[in-house]
Design a protein around this motif. Structure first.
Motif, PDB file in Angstrom:
ATOM      1  N   ASN A 219      -0.756  -0.498  -1.593  1.00  0.00           N
ATOM      2  CA  ASN A 219      -0.388  -0.164  -0.065  1.00  0.00           C
ATOM      3  C   ASN A 219      -1.686   1.278   0.515  1.00  0.00           C
ATOM      4  O   ASN A 219      -2.081   1.700  -0.263  1.00  0.00           O
TER       5      ASN A 219
ATOM      6  N   ALA B  79      -0.683   4.937   1.615  1.00  0.00           N
ATOM      7  CA  ALA B  79      -0.338   5.792   0.695  1.00  0.00           C
ATOM      8  C   ALA B  79      -1.521   5.756  -0.896  1.00  0.00           C
ATOM      9  O   ALA B  79      -2.236   6.635  -1.159  1.00  0.00           O
ATOM     10  N   THR B  80      -1.467   4.174  -0.984  1.00  0.00           N
ATOM     11  CA  THR B  80      -2.048   4.485  -2.858  1.00  0.00           C
ATOM     12  C   THR B  80      -4.009   4.241  -2.489  1.00  0.00           C
ATOM     13  O   THR B  80      -4.139   5.023  -3.076  1.00  0.00           O
TER      14      THR B  80
END
Length: 527
Positions: A142, A144-145
Motif C-alpha cells: 500500500n 504507506a508501505t
C-alpha cells in the motif's frame, strides 16, 4: 656503470685514427679544436614499478675534415636504481616530453574516479523510485508501505555522515570511499533477494545502502582537499557533484528500459554490479586501459602516499598543501566555536530545504498538464544543474587565478546560487504552460548549482584537514532539514496555498544571502 664514468670512457673519446679497427682504444680528452664531432642520442624510459630509469645511448662520430662518419657500437645500455645514477639530465624536461596520455595529471584521475563513484551513487539511489511501481504491484504494497521503503534509505544515510567524516579524516579517504562503494553496491544487488524474503529484510538492506552512500561524500571531500590545489578546487568539486546529477539522469533513463526488457530485478543487478568495475580501478595496483594506452595506477588518500606521482605534479600540489601531519583526534570544541562553521551549516540547511521546497513548488505546475509533456521535468533540471555546476566551477577558479580573494569568490558564487533561484521562483507563479514551467524550473536549479563553487567548496577552505567531518556535520543537518522542510511544505499547503510556499522560499533565500555574505570566509580558520 656510473654515468660519469660512461661519459669519460673510450666510447665518448675515440682515438684520432678511428679507422684502424684493430688498435685498442686509449682514453684521452680531446681539445675543443678536435676535428671529430660526436653525436649522442639518449632515450630514457622509466620503470615506475621498480623506481628505475633505463637509458639507451646511440653514439656516432663524424670526422669533420674528411666528411666521414663512424658508428660506434650500435647501442649502449645501462640500468641502475635511480638513486645510484649520476645523470646530469633534467628529469622535469623528460616528463614534459612524455605523450599527453602519460602526462594526464594524477590529481584529475582521482577527480574523475570520484565523479564516476557519485555517478553510480545516484544511479543506485534513483532506481528504486522507478522499480517501486512494479514491485508494489507484485507484492501488494500500500502507499504507506511504499513511503516506508523509500524513507528507509535515509536511516543509514543520516547515521553515517559524521561517522564517515571522522573515519575519512583519521584513516584516509581512499579506504572509506572504497568501502562505501562496495557496501552500497552489495546492498543494491541484494535488494531483489531481500524483497522476496520479506519487508523487514528489504528495509534493512535499504538502510545498509544508505550507510554506504552516507560515508562516501565526506570521504570524497577529504581526498580532494589533499589532492586538488586551491586554484582548481571549485571545478573539481563541481565535476564530482555533477556526477550525482548525471547519475540521476542515467538511472531515470535506463531503469524503465531494463524493467520492460528483463524485469525489475535487472535494474538492481546491473547497476549494483558496476561498482565492482569501479573498485577494481580504485584499489588495484596496476590497471591498464587499451584506449590510448592510458595506464591508471591505484588511488591514494594523499599525494604524499603515492610513490608513482611525478615530481612536477607533486610540487604543484604540495605548494598549496594542507598540514602533512595525519589527524589523530577531532577538535570538536574548536570546530563548533567558529562562526563561519555555523554559518556554513546554516546555509547548507537553507539550501537543502529550499531545494526540496522548490521541487514541491514546481511539480504541480508541471504535472497539472499531461504526463508526456511533464516527462521532461524529470531530466532537464538535472542536466542543467550538471552543466551550470561545471560552468560555475570554471568561473570561480578563473577568478581565483586572476587574483580575486577566495572569500570574495565564494560569496559571489553563493549569492548567485541563492538570488538566481529566488528570481525564477517569482516568475514561476505567473507561468501557465508546461514548456515554460520546465524551463523556469531548469533555470532555477541551474543557478542553484552555483552553490558547488560557493558553500560546498568552503568546507575545504576553512578546515582542509577536517573537511570530511565538516561536510558530515553540515550534510547531516541538511538532510534533517530537508525532511522537516518537506513536511513543512505539506503543512503550509494544507492550511494555505502555493503562494505562501513561494513567499517563504524567497524569504529564506534572501536571509541566506545576507547571512552568507556577513559571516562566511574563504580563509583557513582551523589548521
Amino acid at each position: 656503470m656510473n654515468a660519469r664514468t660512461l661519459f669519460y670512457s673510450p666510447i665518448f673519446h675515440p682515438p684520432p685514427d678511428i679507422s684502424t679497427r684493430n688498435k685498442p682504444f686509449r682514453p684521452e680528452l680531446k681539445p675543443r679544436s678536435d676535428p671529430f664531432r660526436i653525436q649522442l642520442r639518449v632515450r630514457v624510459r622509466s620503470d615506475e614499478k621498480k623506481n628505475r630509469y633505463s637509458c639507451s645511448f646511440r653514439v656516432s662520430v663524424r670526422d669533420v675534415k674528411s666528411e666521414s662518419s663512424y658508428n660506434l657500437p650500435d647501442s649502449l645500455k645501462f640500468e641502475e636504481p635511480l638513486d645510484d645514477v649520476d645523470l646530469d639530465l633534467d628529469l622535469e624536461s623528460i616528463e614534459n616530453s612524455l605523450p599527453w596520455w602519460e602526462e594526464f595529471p594524477k590529481r584529475w584521475v582521482i577527480v574523475v574516479l570520484c565523479f564516476s563513484a557519485f555517478l553510480l551513487c545516484n544511479m543506485d539511489r534513483v532506481n528504486m523510485s522507478i522499480a517501486i511501481l512494479p514491485m508494489s504491484a507484485e507484492y501488494n504494497w500500500n502507499p504507506a508501505t511504499v513511503g516506508l521503503i523509500q524513507s528507509s534509505f535515509f536511516w543509514g544515510y543520516l547515521l553515517t555522515q559524521i561517522a564517515g567524516g571522522i573515519w575519512a579524516d583519521t584513516v584516509g579517504g581512499k579506504l572509506v570511499l572504497g568501502f562505501g562503494v562496495v557496501w552500497w553496491s552489495v546492498a543494491t544487488v541484494l535488494t531483489p533477494v531481500a524483497a522476496k524474503l520479506g519487508l523487514p529484510f528489504l528495509l534493512v538492506v535499504r538502510a545498509f545502502m544508505g550507510i554506504g552512500e552516507g560515508v562516501a561524500m565526506p570521504a570524497m571531500n577529504n581526498i580532494l582537499s589533499k589532492w586538488v590545489p586551491v586554484a582548481e578546487r571549485s571545478r573539481s568539486l563541481a565535476l564530482v557533484y555533477s556526477g550525482m546529477y548525471l547519475g540521476s539522469v542515467t538511472g531515470l533513463a535506463f531503469s524503465p528500459f531494463l524493467i520492460h526488457q528483463y524485469g525489475w530485478p535487472s535494474v538492481f543487478y546491473s547497476f549494483g554490479s558496476l561498482g565492482t568495475v569501479w573498485v577494481s580501478v580504485w584499489l588495484n595496483s596496476e590497471v591498464s586501459s587499451d584506449i590510448f594506452n592510458l595506464k591508471l595506477s591505484n588511488a591514494y588518500s594523499s599525494p604524499l602516499d603515492d610513490p608513482q606521482l611525478r615530481s612536477q605534479e607533486k610540487k604543484l600540489i604540495m605548494k598549496n598543501s594542507v598540514s602533512k601531519e595525519p589527524v589523530k583526534s577531532i577538535p570538536w570544541k574548536l570546530i563548533l566555536s567558529k562562526p563561519p562553521v555555523w554559518a556554513l551549516i546554516k546555509i547548507v540547511v537553507v539550501t537543502i530545504v529550499l531545494t526540496e521546497a522548490t521541487f514541491y513548488f514546481c511539480t504541480p505546475k508541471v504535472l497539472k498538464f499531461n504526463l508526456t509533456e511533464s516527462g521532461l521535468f524529470c531530466v532537464l533540471p538535472w542536466l542543467t544543474m550538471a552543466f551550470s555546476a561545471n560552468m560555475g566551477g570554471w568561473i570561480a577558479d578563473t577568478l581565483v587565478s586572476k587574483g580575486f580573494s577566495v572569500t570574495k569568490v565564494r560569496k559571489i558564487m553563493q549569492t548567485i546560487g541563492f538570488l538566481g533561484p529566488a528570481f525564477f521562483l517569482t516568475q514561476l507563479s505567473h507561468i501557465n504552460s508546461p514548456a515554460m514551467a520546465v524551463l523556469c524550473m531548469a533555470c532555477s536549479q541551474g543557478t542553484d548549482a552555483f552553490s558547488q563553487s560557493g558553500l560546498y567548496s568552503n568546507h575545504q577552505d576553512i578546515a582542509p584537514r577536517y573537511s570530511g567531518v565538516l561536510l558530515g556535520l553540515s550534510n547531516t543537518a541538511g538532510v534533517l532539514a530537508g525532511v522537516f522542510g518537506t513536511a513543512a511544505t505539506g503543512y503550509i499547503l494544507q492550511h494555505g496555498s502555493w503562494d505562501d510556499v513561494f513567499k517563504v522560499s524567497v524569504g529564506l533565500y534572501l536571509v541566506g544571502t545576507v547571512v552568507w555574505n556577513l559571516f562566511s570566509t574563504g580563509e583557513k580558520i582551523i589548521d
